[in-house]
Design a protein around this motif. Structure first.
Motif, PDB file in Angstrom:
ATOM      1  N   LEU A  51       0.816  -1.226   0.000  1.00 31.55           N
ATOM      2  CA  LEU A  51       0.000   0.000   0.000  1.00 31.55           C
ATOM      3  C   LEU A  51       0.843   1.267   0.000  1.00 31.55           C
ATOM      4  O   LEU A  51       0.310   2.370  -0.072  1.00 31.55           O
ATOM      5  N   LEU A  53       2.524   2.269   2.532  1.00 31.48           N
ATOM      6  CA  LEU A  53       2.491   2.862   3.879  1.00 31.48           C
ATOM      7  C   LEU A  53       3.878   2.880   4.499  1.00 31.48           C
ATOM      8  O   LEU A  53       4.146   3.675   5.395  1.00 31.48           O
ATOM      9  N   ARG A  73      -1.056   6.939  -3.811  1.00 28.46           N
ATOM     10  CA  ARG A  73      -2.487   7.273  -3.818  1.00 28.46           C
ATOM     11  C   ARG A  73      -3.220   6.544  -4.943  1.00 28.46           C
ATOM     12  O   ARG A  73      -4.356   6.135  -4.793  1.00 28.46           O
ATOM     13  N   ARG A  76      -3.800   3.088  -3.659  1.00 32.35           N
ATOM     14  CA  ARG A  76      -4.850   3.050  -2.624  1.00 32.35           C
ATOM     15  C   ARG A  76      -6.239   3.262  -3.213  1.00 32.35           C
ATOM     16  O   ARG A  76      -7.222   2.772  -2.660  1.00 32.35           O
ATOM     17  N   ARG A  77      -6.307   3.995  -4.351  1.00 37.41           N
ATOM     18  CA  ARG A  77      -7.613   4.163  -5.006  1.00 37.41           C
ATOM     19  C   ARG A  77      -8.133   2.846  -5.562  1.00 37.41           C
ATOM     20  O   ARG A  77      -9.324   2.661  -5.734  1.00 37.41           O
ATOM     21  N   TYR A  81      -8.600  -2.401   1.759  1.00 35.26           N
ATOM     22  CA  TYR A  81      -7.690  -2.883   2.815  1.00 35.26           C
ATOM     23  C   TYR A  81      -8.496  -3.138   4.086  1.00 35.26           C
ATOM     24  O   TYR A  81      -9.233  -2.275   4.551  1.00 35.26           O
ATOM     25  N   LEU A  88     -12.893   1.457  15.150  1.00 34.86           N
ATOM     26  CA  LEU A  88     -13.768   2.356  14.387  1.00 34.86           C
ATOM     27  C   LEU A  88     -13.885   3.656  15.178  1.00 34.86           C
ATOM     28  O   LEU A  88     -13.482   3.719  16.339  1.00 34.86           O
ATOM     29  N   GLU A  96     -22.206   6.938   8.875  1.00 33.07           N
ATOM     30  CA  GLU A  96     -21.283   8.094   8.869  1.00 33.07           C
ATOM     31  C   GLU A  96     -19.844   7.648   8.616  1.00 33.07           C
ATOM     32  O   GLU A  96     -19.086   8.339   7.927  1.00 33.07           O
ATOM     33  N   PHE A 100     -17.744   8.865   5.505  1.00 29.36           N
ATOM     34  CA  PHE A 100     -16.439   9.508   5.720  1.00 29.36           C
ATOM     35  C   PHE A 100     -15.390   8.905   4.787  1.00 29.36           C
ATOM     36  O   PHE A 100     -14.676   9.629   4.090  1.00 29.36           O
ATOM     37  N   PHE A 101     -15.320   7.570   4.744  1.00 24.56           N
ATOM     38  CA  PHE A 101     -14.318   6.934   3.889  1.00 24.56           C
ATOM     39  C   PHE A 101     -14.693   7.059   2.402  1.00 24.56           C
ATOM     40  O   PHE A 101     -13.830   7.230   1.554  1.00 24.56           O
ATOM     41  N   ARG A 103     -16.052   9.501   0.858  1.00 21.70           N
ATOM     42  CA  ARG A 103     -15.705  10.819   0.313  1.00 21.70           C
ATOM     43  C   ARG A 103     -14.238  10.879  -0.130  1.00 21.70           C
ATOM     44  O   ARG A 103     -13.894  11.640  -1.027  1.00 21.70           O
ATOM     45  N   PHE A 104     -13.369  10.066   0.463  1.00 21.44           N
ATOM     46  CA  PHE A 104     -11.968  10.038   0.015  1.00 21.44           C
ATOM     47  C   PHE A 104     -11.853   9.466  -1.404  1.00 21.44           C
ATOM     48  O   PHE A 104     -10.870   9.680  -2.092  1.00 21.44           O
ATOM     49  N   TYR A 105     -12.851   8.693  -1.809  1.00 20.90           N
ATOM     50  CA  TYR A 105     -12.827   8.078  -3.147  1.00 20.90           C
ATOM     51  C   TYR A 105     -13.745   8.824  -4.104  1.00 20.90           C
ATOM     52  O   TYR A 105     -14.147   8.282  -5.130  1.00 20.90           O
ATOM     53  N   GLU A 108     -19.972  11.173  -3.332  1.00 18.84           N
ATOM     54  CA  GLU A 108     -20.679  12.265  -2.645  1.00 18.84           C
ATOM     55  C   GLU A 108     -22.176  12.135  -2.917  1.00 18.84           C
ATOM     56  O   GLU A 108     -22.591  11.467  -3.865  1.00 18.84           O
ATOM     57  N   ARG A 148     -16.429  -1.104   4.380  1.00 22.28           N
ATOM     58  CA  ARG A 148     -15.615   0.076   4.086  1.00 22.28           C
ATOM     59  C   ARG A 148     -14.582  -0.217   2.999  1.00 22.28           C
ATOM     60  O   ARG A 148     -14.335   0.603   2.114  1.00 22.28           O
TER      61      ARG A 148
ATOM     62  N   ASN B   6     -12.926  16.858   4.859  1.00 24.14           N
ATOM     63  CA  ASN B   6     -13.604  15.622   5.271  1.00 24.14           C
ATOM     64  C   ASN B   6     -13.156  15.220   6.683  1.00 24.14           C
ATOM     65  O   ASN B   6     -13.987  14.932   7.566  1.00 24.14           O
ATOM     66  N   ARG B 201      -6.823   3.102  18.906  1.00 28.08           N
ATOM     67  CA  ARG B 201      -8.023   2.410  18.404  1.00 28.08           C
ATOM     68  C   ARG B 201      -7.720   1.507  17.218  1.00 28.08           C
ATOM     69  O   ARG B 201      -8.513   0.649  16.858  1.00 28.08           O
ATOM     70  N   THR B 203      -7.346   2.818  14.162  1.00 24.68           N
ATOM     71  CA  THR B 203      -7.979   3.418  12.983  1.00 24.68           C
ATOM     72  C   THR B 203      -6.986   4.205  12.142  1.00 24.68           C
ATOM     73  O   THR B 203      -7.278   4.533  10.992  1.00 24.68           O
ATOM     74  N   ALA B 209      -4.386   4.592   4.745  1.00 28.90           N
ATOM     75  CA  ALA B 209      -4.491   3.797   3.521  1.00 28.90           C
ATOM     76  C   ALA B 209      -5.493   4.379   2.527  1.00 28.90           C
ATOM     77  O   ALA B 209      -5.781   3.769   1.505  1.00 28.90           O
ATOM     78  N   PRO B 211      -6.692   7.282  -0.317  1.00 32.34           N
ATOM     79  CA  PRO B 211      -5.900   8.039  -1.302  1.00 32.34           C
ATOM     80  C   PRO B 211      -5.870   9.534  -0.999  1.00 32.34           C
ATOM     81  O   PRO B 211      -6.504  10.344  -1.697  1.00 32.34           O
ATOM     82  N   ALA B 212      -5.195   9.894   0.071  1.00 37.45           N
ATOM     83  CA  ALA B 212      -5.047  11.308   0.429  1.00 37.45           C
ATOM     84  C   ALA B 212      -3.667  11.488   1.038  1.00 37.45           C
ATOM     85  O   ALA B 212      -3.119  10.554   1.627  1.00 37.45           O
ATOM     86  N   TYR B 389       4.426   4.146  12.980  1.00 42.48           N
ATOM     87  CA  TYR B 389       4.406   2.732  13.399  1.00 42.48           C
ATOM     88  C   TYR B 389       5.388   2.475  14.538  1.00 42.48           C
ATOM     89  O   TYR B 389       5.976   1.410  14.638  1.00 42.48           O
TER      90      TYR B 389
END
Lengths: 246, 391
Positions: A51, A53, A73, A76-77, A81, A88, A96, A100-101, A103-105, A108, A148, B6, B201, B203, B209, B211-212, B389
């Protein structure tokens, strides 16, 4: 192969302590590959490297045709994962959290609402959508966590110990979902140390032991090569052989 | 919706749904500040008036009749007693007075009597002063002199400080410190939840992970923390203003210095509030930047709280000392460059109507630069796998 996963010679060290020692595997679209190993074998490190990361120290990685080091990015699109954790946002409802997640993709308005409705039908989210996470059961939480990962219809699924905190019903539902997604043409990387699960969902398996991939092949090939009645026995024998050779 | 916006909305939604945090950060300061300001002042006034109404006993030995009359005029009851000191010790009188060959000895249980003893001492002082003045007047007249010979001129004091400085009252120096503390306490729970809380948590990894860019995610978190800090600060300042208004409206002499009360009330004009707003925003950006950096570095909520508690002490203590010292010192321009203390001293200078353009430029400019630096460091840390991490 552009839609799946290609890994060649992947290396990663933490403070000079090697975690991955040049592993290689491929996952084609519509194929599930189970990465098997005990805690600390390097499974999570592999997924994080896929990913983007974490930075890899060496090797070549392509996820959905993209290099995560150069275009994290973009990767990740195209990737869904799921981690083994049950975390959460406690004070947000299931709907919600998904919004929230989403909207990153770029989801809307009506498109987002419709997609959440589709996931509700597919995963049976039900009352989890209107419940704040702090009041959800573990089954409800896991459904939201998995849904998600599917929000943006990813080409590749990376599942890291996805059943770690599940009860028997939620675990069954998740395994069925993975099989369905594989059948729908997605490439699935399923990381686990629960070997019977891998035997059920994976077309091929990889034994990861102390940062090395000591075997890749079908579950049947693993049982045959190590003359073992189950995949679990095969893994244990492979690990013993690797330890003896070291 | 941009990723930062967001995240910003998500963090604010979580903040406003946490009833305990909302009560602690918004409702509590609004209710508590007036209670803190009005309550003790009201109690002091009440005890003071009770003590004033009470006729206190004074054991007296050798006092002339004229002095006894002055003691009675001052609201005291003189009781003849050959041993005034013993009378006080044994509780037969509240005070004792012995007059012997032009010398007056007064016996009081000052260390035990508190406010009541202070009131008693004031009354005895008043009675003795009147008696002394009468004796002096008589002796001057006997010598053919007028009393006015002792008062060649009269003194009249007029406060010419600007209304803004007068409005700040005696406790106006507290405003900058309070503002700073409200910002810190307002930002802390949101930053903690949005950084170390995400780690704990589990999260954070899922969020990273998406795309931002990490910088966009961090800006959303920092923005929400700033808004929470400013709301909490506004609530705290609102509580201070409400307390001041209550004192002016119902506190009588308590509110005003020189009116017999401790001068607890202050009202802040629009200029002070505008400067406080700009300073508060800049300081909030700086505080959020530093806290975010610590929160990301921490492995969990508790570790982050430890760092932030330490930060609180490190930041606040010198600032409080500087704030107090500024009443006696004239800080040079470079003092305004000191992180935390600079904005505090600017607010202090504005309250005293002493701030010049250099003070504004140095305090605001340096705070902005420190805020940018702290946020840049936090953004750098947020993109580092060694930090994210760490656990």
């Amino acid at each position: 192969m552009t839609d799946g996963v290609e890994v060649e010679g992947l290396k990663k060290s933490y403070r000079r302590r090697p975690a991955l020692k040049g592993i290689a595997f491929r996952i084609a679209p519509g194929e599930a590959f189970a990465l098997l190993g005990p805690n600390g074998a390097g499974k999570t490190t592999t997924l994080r490297a896929l990913l983007g990361l974490i930075r890899r120290d060496g090797g070549r990685v392509r996820v959905a045709g993209l290099d995560p080091a150069r275009d994290p990015r973009g990767v990740r699109r195209r990737t869904g994962y799921v981690t083994g954790g049950m975390g959460l946002y406690d004070r947000l409802t299931g709907a919600e959290i998904l919004a929230f997640f989403g909207r990153f993709y770029g989801l809307e308005g009506a498109a987002l609402t419709e997609r959440i409705a589709e996931l509700d039908r597919a995963f049976g989210l039900g009352e989890a959508l209107a419940t704040q996470a702090q009041a959800m059961s573990s089954g409800m939480r896991q459904k939201i966590l998995v849904a998600r990962a599917f929000l943006h219809r990813p080409q590749v699924l990376l599942l890291d110990e996805p059943t770690a905190a599940l009860d028997v019903f939620a675990r069954r539902a998740l395994l069925d979902r993975v099989l369905a997604e594989k059948a729908a043409g997605r490439a699935v990387l399923y990381s686990t140390h629960v070997l019977p699960e891998a035997e059920e969902v994976a077309d091929r398996v990889g034994f990861l032991h102390r940062g090395r991939l000591i075997f890749t092949g079908t579950p049947a090939e693993a049982r045959s090569r190590y003359r073992a009645p189950t995949l679990e026995h095969a893994f244990i024998r492979a690990a013993q052989e690797a330890a003896d050779a070291a | 919706m941009p990723p930062s916006l967001n995240v910003f909305w998500k963090e604010l939604l979580s903040f406003f749904r946490d009833r305990r945090t909302v009560f602690n950060q918004i409702v509590f300061p609004l209710l508590l500040m007036p209670v803190f300001m009005f309550g003790p002042a009201y109690l002091v006034a009440r005890l003071s008036s009770q003590a004033a109404a009470e006729v206190q006993r004074v054991a007296v030995a050798g006092a002339p009749n004229e002095l006894l009359r002055e003691l009675e005029r001052a609201g005291l009851r003189p009781l003849p007693d050959p041993d005034p000191q013993g009378a006080v010790r044994e509780g037969r009188a509240d005070a004792g007075l012995r007059y012997r060959r032009g010398r007056v000895e007064v016996y009081l249980a000052l260390a035990q009597g508190g406010m009541k003893a202070e009131v008693l001492k004031g009354r005895i002082d008043r009675a003795l002063e009147r008696y002394r003045a009468a004796l002096v007047a008589r002796r001057l007249r006997a010598a053919g002199l007028d009393e006015s010979v002792l008062r060649p001129f009269r003194v009249a004091y007029t406060d010419v400080s600007p209304p803004q400085a007068q409005g700040a009252g005696e406790l106006g120096f507290l405003v900058p410190m309070m503002l700073l503390m409200f910002v810190l306490t307002g930002a802390m729970p949101v930053v903690n939840d949005a950084t170390a809380g995400e780690k704990e948590r589990g999260t954070l990894e899922v969020l990273l992970a998406v795309p931002a860019s990490p910088v966009a995610l961090l800006l959303g978190k920092a923005g929400a923390a700033m808004v929470a800090a400013l709301i909490s600060t506004a609530s705290g300042v609102g509580g201070l203003l409400l307390g001041g208004w209550l004192l002016l409206r119902y506190g009588g002499d308590l509110a005003l210095e020189g009116g017999g009360g401790p001068g607890l009330a202050f009202h802040l004009g629009p200029q002070v509030l505008a400067v406080a707003l700009v300073t508060g925003v800049l300081f909030a950006a700086f505080a959020v930047g530093v806290m975010t950096l610590l929160g990301i570095f921490a492995k969990g909520y508790r570790e982050a709280q430890t760092y932030m508690g330490f930060l609180y002490m490190v930041l606040v203590l010198p600032a409080v000392l500087m704030g107090m010292a500024s009443s006696f010192l004239e800080p040079g321009p470079l003092y305004y460059l000191i992180p935390v203390a600079g904005p505090m001293m600017l607010l202090d200078a504005v309250l005293r109507a002493k701030a010049d353009l250099a003070a504004y430029l140095l305090a605001w400019g340096s705070t902005l630069a420190y805020a940018a630096g702290a946020l840049a460091l936090a953004a750098w840390a947020f993109g580092r796998e060694e930090v994210v991490y760490r656990n």
